[in-house]
Design a protein around this motif. Structure first.
Motif, short mmCIF file in Angstrom:
data_model
loop_
_atom_site.label_atom_id
_atom_site.label_comp_id
_atom_site.label_asym_id
_atom_site.label_seq_id
_atom_site.Cartn_x
_atom_site.Cartn_y
_atom_site.Cartn_z
N CYS A 25 0.87 -1.16 0.01
CA CYS A 25 0.02 0.04 0.01
C CYS A 25 0.87 1.20 -0.12
N LYS A 26 0.41 2.53 -0.21
CA LYS A 26 1.10 3.64 -0.10
C LYS A 26 0.14 4.66 0.34
N VAL A 27 0.68 5.80 1.02
CA VAL A 27 -0.30 6.86 1.38
C VAL A 27 -1.38 7.21 0.57
N GLY A 28 -2.59 7.27 1.19
CA GLY A 28 -3.79 7.67 0.37
C GLY A 28 -4.50 6.57 -0.02
N ASP A 29 -4.03 5.14 -0.04
CA ASP A 29 -4.72 4.30 -0.45
C ASP A 29 -5.92 3.79 0.41
N PRO A 30 -6.80 3.57 0.09
CA PRO A 30 -7.84 2.96 0.81
C PRO A 30 -7.57 1.48 1.10
N VAL A 31 -7.74 1.01 2.46
CA VAL A 31 -7.71 -0.45 2.61
C VAL A 31 -9.02 -0.85 3.37
N ARG A 32 -8.83 -2.21 3.41
CA ARG A 32 -10.15 -2.92 4.08
C ARG A 32 -9.55 -3.98 5.09
N GLU A 33 -10.50 -4.22 5.90
CA GLU A 33 -10.19 -5.11 6.99
C GLU A 33 -9.36 -6.59 6.32
N ASP A 34 -8.38 -6.82 7.05
CA ASP A 34 -7.71 -8.00 6.52
C ASP A 34 -6.86 -7.94 5.37
#
Length: 448
Positions: A25-34
Motif C-alpha cells: 500500500c501507499k499513503v492515500g490508498d483505501p484499505v479494508r479489514e484483513d
C-alpha cells in the motif's frame, strides 16, 4: 475521523527487530479489514501484516530494507468515526500482534509463524520468494490503455500478468499504462522503472525489435530480505574463519557402477540414488574415526563443541536463494533412507514448507552444483561449523594403470576447514579416508 496505528508486531522467538521487505500500500490508498499491508522478515521468518480495520493509509513508518524495532509505529490508518478518537494504543498492545498472519509466500531459507486469533504460535513454514507474496485484489476494470480503453482484468488474456515489482505496478496503474505493452529488460523479462521511463519517453509506443545498439542502462538493486541474510552470513564466515581448502581427485568408477546396479534393482517405493547418499554414509564412517571435524566453534567463548549426532546440511538452491536444509542423525540412516530424506527436504526448501528445525542445527555441510560443479571450487564454511565438503562434477578421463590408459570416472572433492580447529594434516587425512571409502564402495556398507 479517528486514527489507528499499527505497530511492528512481536513475532516471538525473542526477536527484537525485523526488516521491512515489502509494502502493499501507499499513503492515500483505501484499505479494508484483513488486506495485507506489508511483509517483514526476521532471521527465521517472513510475516505478512494485515490491516485490522477499514480506512485510508495516512502514514508509512519505514522504507523497504529498513530495520524496524518491535512495537515501533509502522502504519497509521484513518478510520471513520468521531473526530479526535484514536485507536493507536489499542493497536500497539493487542490488535497489531493478534492481526499478524503468515502465508505460504514467505522467504526461502526461513520458516514462518502461523498465528491464530490469540496470537499463539502455530506450525512454522519455510518460504519462497517474497516477490510472490499476495497482492491486494484489483477492481474488475483496471488502468486505461494509451487509446483510452479500459483493461478488462476478467478477460482471459489479462490473467497472464507481466513480471514487475509491486512498486512498478502501482506506478504503471497511476500513469494509466498497460504493462503488457512494456518490454522488460530485467531478469526473466521483469519490467523495471527504467523500462517504464523508456516506454513513456517513446510516447507509450511498444518497443521496436532490438538491434545492435549501446546499452547504457544502470540498475541499482537494494540488498534486502533473504539476499541480505545470505550476504551477512557469508561475510561472517569469510571474515572470522581462516579457511584451508584441500582438493583431492577421486576415482568413482566402481561407485557409479554400484549406484547404477542399485537403481536398476530398486523397489518402486525407493528413490533414485544419486552420489550424495553414498557420500553422506562415507562422511558418517569417517567422522566416527575423526570426530573433531563434526564440530562447531564458538569463537567468542573460545569453545569447540564436538557433536555425536551427525546432522548434515545440504546446500540447496531455491527460487529465493541459497538455503541449507539438514538431514538430521545421518549416523542412523542407511543409503536409501538418506536418499529419501534428501529428496523430501530439497522439495520442502524449494516450495517453502520446510520447518525451522529442518533449516538449522547442522554440524557439517555438503555443497554440490551437480553437473555444473566445475573442476575445483572453494566452499565457504557454514558458520559456526568447522568443515564443508564440496562435490565437483564427474568426468571421464584417461588414467594410466601401468600398462595402458583406460577411461575412468573421476570426481574432485573440494573441502574447506576452519584452520583454527582443524590442522592441515587432519584435513588431508579426513579427505583421504573419504576417498578410500568412495573408491572401494563396499567398505561403506561394512559395519564397525
Amino acid at each position: 475521523m479517528g486514527e489507528f496505528t499499527i505497530k511492528m508486531p512481536d513475532v516471538g522467538e525473542g526477536v527484537a527487530e525485523a526488516e521491512l521487505v515489502e509494502w502493499h500500500c501507499k499513503v492515500g490508498d483505501p484499505v479494508r479489514e484483513d488486506m495485507i499491508l506489508a511483509a517483514v522478515m526476521t532471521d527465521k521468518a517472513t510475516v505478512e501484516i494485515p490491516s485490522p480495520v477499514t480506512g485510508t493509509v495516512l502514514w508509512l513508518g519505514a522504507e523497504i530494507g529498513d530495520i524496524v524495532a518491535v512495537k515501533a509505529p509502522l502504519v497509521r490508518i484513518g478510520i471513520a468515526g468521531e473526530g479526535g478518537d484514536t485507536l493507536s494504543d489499542e493497536a500497539g498492545e493487542g490488535g497489531a500482534s493478534d492481526a499478524v498472519t503468515t502465508t505460504e509466500t514467505v522467504t526461502a531459507s526461513s520458516p514462518s509463524f502461523q498465528r491464530g486469533e490469540g496470537g499463539s504460535q502455530g506450525r512454522m513454514r519455510g518460504a519462497v520468494g517474497s516477490e510472490q507474496a499476495k497482492t491486494p485484489p484489483h477492481p474488475p476494470f483496471g488502468p486505461l490503455l494509451p487509446s483510452g480503453e479500459k483493461v478488462n482484468r476478467a478477460a482471459p488474456d489479462a490473467l497472464a500478468k507481466p513480471l514487475a515489482s509491486p512498486a512498478v505496478r502501482l506506478r504503471a496503474q497511476d500513469g494509466g499504462i498497460d504493462l503488457r505493452q512494456v518490454s522488460g529488460t530485467g531478469p526473466a523479462g521483469r519490467i523495471t522503472h527504467d523500462d517504464l521511463d523508456l516506454f513513456i519517453a517513446r510516447g507509450s509506443q511498444p518497443a521496436a525489435p532490438a538491434g545492435l545498439a549501446r546499452n547504457t542502462s544502470v540498475e541499482e538493486i537494494k540488498v534486502t530480505g533473504l539476499r541480505r541474510r545470505i550476504a551477512e552470513k557469508m561475510s561472517i564466515a569469510t571474515s572470522r574463519i581462516p579457511h584451508i581448502t584441500y582438493v583431492e581427485e577421486i576415482d568413482v568408477s566402481d561407485l557409479e557402477d554400484l549406484r547404477a546396479a542399485m537403481n536398476r534393482a530398486r523397489k518402486p517405493e525407493q528413490p533414485k540414488l544419486t552420489i550424495l547418499p553414498f557420500l553422506m554414509r562415507a562422511l558418517v564412517k569417517t567422522i566416527s574415526e575423526q570426530p573433531g571435524v563434526n564440530a562447531t566453534f564458538d569463537d567468542n567463548a573460545g569453545i569447540i563443541t564436538r557433536h555425536g549426532a551427525v546432522h548434515i546440511g545440504i546446500a540447496t538452491q531455491t527460487p529465493a536463494g541459497l538455503t541449507v536444509p539438514v538431514v538430521r542423525h545421518a549416523e542412523s540412516r542407511g543409503v536409501w533412507d538418506c536418499a529419501s530424506e534428501l529428496i523430501r527436504l530439497a522439495e520442502a526448501a524449494r516450495t517453502g514448507t520446510a520447518l525451522r528445525e529442518e533449516l538449522s542445527g547442522s554440524t557439517i555441510t555438503i555443497t554440490s552444483l551437480g553437473a555444473m560443479g566445475g573442476i575445483v571450487t572453494t566452499p565457504i564454511i557454514n558458520h559456526p561449523e568447522v568443515a564443508i565438503v564440496g562435490v565437483n562434477k564427474i568426468m571421464t578421463r584417461p588414467v594410466w594403470d601401468g600398462v595402458q590408459f583406460i577411461p575412468r570416472k573421476i570426481m574432485n572433492l573440494s573441502s574447506s576447514f576452519d584452520h583454527r580447529v582443524v590442522d592441515g594434516w587432519d584435513a588431508a587425512s579426513f579427505v583421504q579416508r573419504i576417498r578410500t571409502l568412495l573408491e572401494t564402495p563396499a567398505l561403506i556398507f561394512i559395519e564397525g
